[in-house]
Design a protein around this motif. Structure first.
Motif, PDB file in Angstrom:
ATOM      1  N   HIS A   1       0.836  -1.203   0.000  1.00 24.52           N
ATOM      2  CA  HIS A   1       0.000   0.000   0.000  1.00 24.52           C
ATOM      3  C   HIS A   1       0.871   1.253   0.000  1.00 24.52           C
ATOM      4  N   SER A   2       1.973   1.218   0.748  1.00 26.60           N
ATOM      5  CA  SER A   2       2.887   2.371   0.803  1.00 26.60           C
ATOM      6  C   SER A   2       3.537   2.628  -0.552  1.00 26.60           C
ATOM      7  N   GLU A   3       3.937   1.558  -1.241  1.00 22.46           N
ATOM      8  CA  GLU A   3       4.545   1.725  -2.564  1.00 22.46           C
ATOM      9  C   GLU A   3       3.544   2.347  -3.537  1.00 22.46           C
ATOM     10  N   ILE A   4       2.302   1.897  -3.477  1.00 21.52           N
ATOM     11  CA  ILE A   4       1.266   2.444  -4.344  1.00 21.52           C
ATOM     12  C   ILE A   4       1.053   3.916  -4.024  1.00 21.52           C
ATOM     13  N   SER A   5       0.977   4.220  -2.735  1.00 20.56           N
ATOM     14  CA  SER A   5       0.787   5.599  -2.291  1.00 20.56           C
ATOM     15  C   SER A   5       1.891   6.497  -2.824  1.00 20.56           C
ATOM     16  N   ASN A   6       3.130   6.055  -2.688  1.00 18.49           N
ATOM     17  CA  ASN A   6       4.268   6.849  -3.167  1.00 18.49           C
ATOM     18  C   ASN A   6       4.271   6.978  -4.681  1.00 18.49           C
ATOM     19  N   GLU A   7       4.013   5.866  -5.372  1.00 16.43           N
ATOM     20  CA  GLU A   7       4.067   5.871  -6.835  1.00 16.43           C
ATOM     21  C   GLU A   7       2.992   6.769  -7.445  1.00 16.43           C
ATOM     22  N   LEU A   8       1.799   6.752  -6.846  1.00 13.76           N
ATOM     23  CA  LEU A   8       0.686   7.523  -7.404  1.00 13.76           C
ATOM     24  C   LEU A   8       0.524   8.895  -6.752  1.00 13.76           C
ATOM     25  N   GLY A   9       1.290   9.168  -5.695  1.00 19.36           N
ATOM     26  CA  GLY A   9       1.136  10.431  -4.979  1.00 19.36           C
ATOM     27  C   GLY A   9      -0.220  10.529  -4.308  1.00 19.36           C
ATOM     28  N   MET A  10      -0.696   9.412  -3.822  1.00 22.13           N
ATOM     29  CA  MET A  10      -2.032   9.300  -3.238  1.00 22.13           C
ATOM     30  C   MET A  10      -1.877   9.038  -1.738  1.00 22.13           C
ATOM     31  N   PRO A  11      -2.695   9.666  -0.871  1.00 19.81           N
ATOM     32  CA  PRO A  11      -2.581   9.393   0.568  1.00 19.81           C
ATOM     33  C   PRO A  11      -2.794   7.907   0.856  1.00 19.81           C
ATOM     34  N   LEU A  12      -2.051   7.390   1.829  1.00 19.19           N
ATOM     35  CA  LEU A  12      -2.115   5.974   2.177  1.00 19.19           C
ATOM     36  C   LEU A  12      -3.541   5.563   2.561  1.00 19.19           C
ATOM     37  N   GLY A  13      -4.233   6.379   3.321  1.00 15.52           N
ATOM     38  CA  GLY A  13      -5.611   6.061   3.711  1.00 15.52           C
ATOM     39  C   GLY A  13      -6.534   5.951   2.503  1.00 15.52           C
ATOM     40  N   SER A  14      -6.300   6.781   1.506  1.00 18.63           N
ATOM     41  CA  SER A  14      -7.108   6.722   0.288  1.00 18.63           C
ATOM     42  C   SER A  14      -6.843   5.445  -0.487  1.00 18.63           C
ATOM     43  N   VAL A  15      -5.578   5.005  -0.512  1.00 19.98           N
ATOM     44  CA  VAL A  15      -5.245   3.744  -1.179  1.00 19.98           C
ATOM     45  C   VAL A  15      -6.007   2.607  -0.516  1.00 19.98           C
ATOM     46  N   LYS A  16      -5.962   2.557   0.817  1.00 22.82           N
ATOM     47  CA  LYS A  16      -6.618   1.471   1.551  1.00 22.82           C
ATOM     48  C   LYS A  16      -8.129   1.497   1.371  1.00 22.82           C
ATOM     49  N   SER A  17      -8.734   2.667   1.469  1.00 24.87           N
ATOM     50  CA  SER A  17     -10.196   2.733   1.342  1.00 24.87           C
ATOM     51  C   SER A  17     -10.639   2.440  -0.097  1.00 24.87           C
ATOM     52  N   THR A  18      -9.861   2.864  -1.068  1.00 18.15           N
ATOM     53  CA  THR A  18     -10.193   2.570  -2.466  1.00 18.15           C
ATOM     54  C   THR A  18     -10.108   1.072  -2.725  1.00 18.15           C
ATOM     55  N   LEU A  19      -9.080   0.423  -2.183  1.00 17.07           N
ATOM     56  CA  LEU A  19      -8.967  -1.031  -2.338  1.00 17.07           C
ATOM     57  C   LEU A  19     -10.130  -1.744  -1.653  1.00 17.07           C
ATOM     58  N   ARG A  20     -10.528  -1.273  -0.489  1.00 14.02           N
ATOM     59  CA  ARG A  20     -11.650  -1.888   0.229  1.00 14.02           C
ATOM     60  C   ARG A  20     -12.934  -1.794  -0.610  1.00 14.02           C
ATOM     61  N   ARG A  21     -13.185  -0.614  -1.168  1.00 11.44           N
ATOM     62  CA  ARG A  21     -14.374  -0.443  -2.030  1.00 11.44           C
ATOM     63  C   ARG A  21     -14.271  -1.318  -3.273  1.00 11.44           C
ATOM     64  N   ALA A  22     -13.082  -1.406  -3.850  1.00  6.91           N
ATOM     65  CA  ALA A  22     -12.889  -2.226  -5.048  1.00  6.91           C
ATOM     66  C   ALA A  22     -13.169  -3.695  -4.740  1.00  6.91           C
ATOM     67  N   PHE A  23     -12.711  -4.172  -3.593  1.00 12.91           N
ATOM     68  CA  PHE A  23     -12.985  -5.559  -3.226  1.00 12.91           C
ATOM     69  C   PHE A  23     -14.476  -5.803  -3.048  1.00 12.91           C
ATOM     70  N   ALA A  24     -15.156  -4.849  -2.443  1.00 12.70           N
ATOM     71  CA  ALA A  24     -16.608  -5.010  -2.260  1.00 12.70           C
ATOM     72  C   ALA A  24     -17.286  -5.130  -3.625  1.00 12.70           C
ATOM     73  N   LYS A  25     -16.864  -4.311  -4.584  1.00 13.72           N
ATOM     74  CA  LYS A  25     -17.446  -4.378  -5.931  1.00 13.72           C
ATOM     75  C   LYS A  25     -17.076  -5.690  -6.620  1.00 13.72           C
ATOM     76  N   LEU A  26     -15.854  -6.149  -6.424  1.00 16.99           N
ATOM     77  CA  LEU A  26     -15.438  -7.423  -7.013  1.00 16.99           C
ATOM     78  C   LEU A  26     -16.295  -8.565  -6.466  1.00 16.99           C
ATOM     79  N   ARG A  27     -16.528  -8.553  -5.165  1.00 18.47           N
ATOM     80  CA  ARG A  27     -17.349  -9.605  -4.562  1.00 18.47           C
ATOM     81  C   ARG A  27     -18.742  -9.616  -5.175  1.00 18.47           C
TER      82      ARG A  27
END
Length: 192
Positions: free
Chosen positions: A159-185
């Motif tokens: 998550h930290s690597e993604i945050s750094n690479e995209l310039g995105m806050p770490l909390g946003s990376v985690k919450s976006t992944l959580r929402r994405a998983f819910a949609k995948l399910r």
């Protein structure tokens, strides 16, 4: 004082120069200097990851072989030689784990894949063995969510690597992944 102690330790510029010579002239002496310096460090790193000694040695040899074969792809403006080489070793380690793991690319410990009672159900990793269906489900996600899913689980980035690479806050990376998983399910027939 010995000459070895009198000379300063090689720096990133020195190693970049050695790689330039390997790439341009297949310079074996430069390659051996790189090997002698980095192979023990890579081995210690891999042993620290919990890998058995023989497998660590094999991965070091494979990393050094890739360095030799792909010397021309090294770009000192993007990373130091050490960073590039450790990334190769890390990726080889991840690949070896994947080969030894189940047929899925999804980790067993993803909370969102478990049923409410903690058991892995229809939405668990075994439901993702249909890679075509999974690919379609990921493609159906919003572009940003799909990108994060691919980076996190298919490219094995933290998550930290993604945050750094995209310039995105770490909390946003985690919450976006959580929402994405819910949609995948939901998209794969699981309950959200």
């Amino acid at each position: 004082m010995s000459k070895l102690l009198a000379d300063p330790a090689p720096d990133a510029v020195f190693w970049s120069d050695q790689m330039t010579r390997v790439a341009a002239n297949a310079d074996v002496d430069c390659f051996m200097r790189i090997y002698d310096h980095f192979a023990p460090r890579l081995n210690r790193y891999l042993l620290g990851q919990g890998i058995q000694s023989a497998q660590a040695e094999d991965l070091v040899q494979e990393a050094m072989l890739r360095l030799w074969r792909r010397a021309r792809s090294f770009d000192a403006t993007r990373a130091s030689l050490g960073t590039w080489l450790f990334r190769i070793a890390r990726n080889l380690h991840i690949d070896s784990l994947r080969r030894g793991a189940s047929a899925t690319a999804w980790p067993d410990d993803v909370d969102l894949l478990h049923d409410d009672d903690g058991e892995v159900g229809a939405s668990g990793p075994e439901a993702f063995t249909d890679h075509v269906g999974l690919g379609r489900a990921i493609d159906a996600l919003p572009v940003g969510q799909a990108r994060l899913i691919r980076m996190s689980y298919l490219e094995s980035k933290s998550h930290s690597e993604i945050s750094n690479e995209l310039g995105m806050p770490l909390g946003s990376v985690k919450s976006t992944l959580r929402r994405a998983f819910a949609k995948l399910r939901r998209g794969l027939g699981g309950e959200a």
